[in-house]
Scaffold this motif. Structure first.
Motif, mmCIF file in Angstrom:
data_model
loop_
_atom_site.group_PDB
_atom_site.id
_atom_site.type_symbol
_atom_site.label_atom_id
_atom_site.label_comp_id
_atom_site.label_asym_id
_atom_site.label_seq_id
_atom_site.Cartn_x
_atom_site.Cartn_y
_atom_site.Cartn_z
ATOM 1 N N ALA A 8 -26.722 79.102 -34.952
ATOM 2 C CA ALA A 8 -25.276 79.427 -34.599
ATOM 3 C C ALA A 8 -25.373 80.600 -33.361
ATOM 4 C CB ALA A 8 -24.453 80.075 -35.873
ATOM 5 N N ASN A 9 -26.432 81.239 -33.264
ATOM 6 C CA ASN A 9 -26.760 82.166 -32.226
ATOM 7 C C ASN A 9 -27.182 81.711 -30.922
ATOM 8 O OD1 ASN A 9 -26.395 84.882 -31.731
ATOM 9 N ND2 ASN A 9 -28.192 85.677 -32.809
ATOM 10 N N LEU A 16 -19.714 75.938 -30.518
ATOM 11 C CA LEU A 16 -18.993 75.412 -31.860
ATOM 12 C C LEU A 16 -18.415 76.201 -32.781
ATOM 13 C CD1 LEU A 16 -18.995 72.554 -33.062
ATOM 14 C CD2 LEU A 16 -21.297 72.917 -34.148
ATOM 15 N N THR A 17 -19.149 77.107 -33.134
ATOM 16 C CA THR A 17 -18.375 78.341 -33.951
ATOM 17 C C THR A 17 -17.113 78.779 -33.543
ATOM 18 O OG1 THR A 17 -20.611 78.936 -34.725
ATOM 19 C CG2 THR A 17 -19.007 80.439 -35.124
ATOM 20 N N ALA A 20 -14.647 75.817 -33.912
ATOM 21 C CA ALA A 20 -14.330 75.496 -35.183
ATOM 22 C C ALA A 20 -13.280 76.467 -35.684
ATOM 23 C CB ALA A 20 -15.580 75.558 -36.087
ATOM 24 N N LEU A 21 -13.654 77.895 -35.429
ATOM 25 C CA LEU A 21 -12.648 78.890 -35.796
ATOM 26 C C LEU A 21 -11.205 78.798 -35.094
ATOM 27 C CD1 LEU A 21 -15.159 82.134 -35.719
ATOM 28 C CD2 LEU A 21 -13.856 80.884 -37.844
ATOM 29 N N ASP A 22 -11.346 78.426 -33.984
ATOM 30 C CA ASP A 22 -9.952 78.185 -33.045
ATOM 31 C C ASP A 22 -9.159 77.023 -33.822
ATOM 32 O OD1 ASP A 22 -10.657 80.159 -31.424
ATOM 33 O OD2 ASP A 22 -11.299 78.938 -29.747
ATOM 34 N N ALA A 29 -21.958 80.761 -40.385
ATOM 35 C CA ALA A 29 -22.943 80.489 -39.335
ATOM 36 C C ALA A 29 -24.311 80.954 -39.598
ATOM 37 C CB ALA A 29 -22.343 81.592 -38.024
ATOM 38 N N VAL A 30 -25.311 80.161 -39.607
ATOM 39 C CA VAL A 30 -26.523 80.342 -39.913
ATOM 40 C C VAL A 30 -27.469 80.711 -38.786
ATOM 41 C CG1 VAL A 30 -28.503 79.566 -41.227
ATOM 42 C CG2 VAL A 30 -26.398 78.809 -42.156
ATOM 43 N N THR A 31 -28.175 81.744 -38.976
ATOM 44 C CA THR A 31 -28.894 82.266 -37.760
ATOM 45 C C THR A 31 -30.061 83.166 -38.260
ATOM 46 O OG1 THR A 31 -28.772 83.954 -35.733
ATOM 47 C CG2 THR A 31 -27.343 84.404 -37.233
ATOM 48 N N ARG A 32 -31.152 83.254 -37.361
ATOM 49 C CA ARG A 32 -32.244 83.996 -37.841
ATOM 50 C C ARG A 32 -31.940 85.384 -37.438
ATOM 51 N NH1 ARG A 32 -37.018 81.093 -34.444
ATOM 52 N NH2 ARG A 32 -35.080 80.805 -33.208
ATOM 53 N N ARG A 33 -30.998 85.849 -36.571
ATOM 54 C CA ARG A 33 -30.768 87.089 -36.087
ATOM 55 C C ARG A 33 -29.355 87.641 -36.335
ATOM 56 N NH1 ARG A 33 -33.345 84.567 -32.182
ATOM 57 N NH2 ARG A 33 -31.548 84.786 -30.900
#
Length: 79
Positions: A8-9, A16-17, A20-22, A29-33
């Motif tokens: 997601a980052n 896309l995030t 989807a929110l709109d 949202a899956v992210t390493r940071r």
């Protein structure tokens, strides 16, 4: 609908995030940071992903390829 976005980052994941929110969806949202994820929203959950996914321990024995089944030719289907 609840949508999970992996990576997601990155640029595509952020786009896309946001879309989807709109559209009114709940998003994970899956992210390493997760600390550096730029979006904030009431329906958004930012989840940190593990960075060391692969098991780095040596295997006890090397993997071996299996011989092909049958006598090496293509399998023919009975009609």
């Amino acid at each position: 609908m609840r949508i999970t976005v992996f990576g997601a980052n990155g640029p595509t994941g952020r786009l896309l995030t946001g879309q989807a929110l709109d559209a009114g969806h709940e998003v994970a949202a899956v992210t390493r940071r997760p600390d550096s994820f730029p979006l904030r929203h009431a329906r958004l959950e930012v989840v940190g992903a593990a960075t060391g996914v692969r098991d780095r321990r040596p295997r006890r024995r090397p993997l071996r390829s299996r011989p092909p089944r049958g006598r090496g030719g293509r399998r023919r289907l009975a009609l």
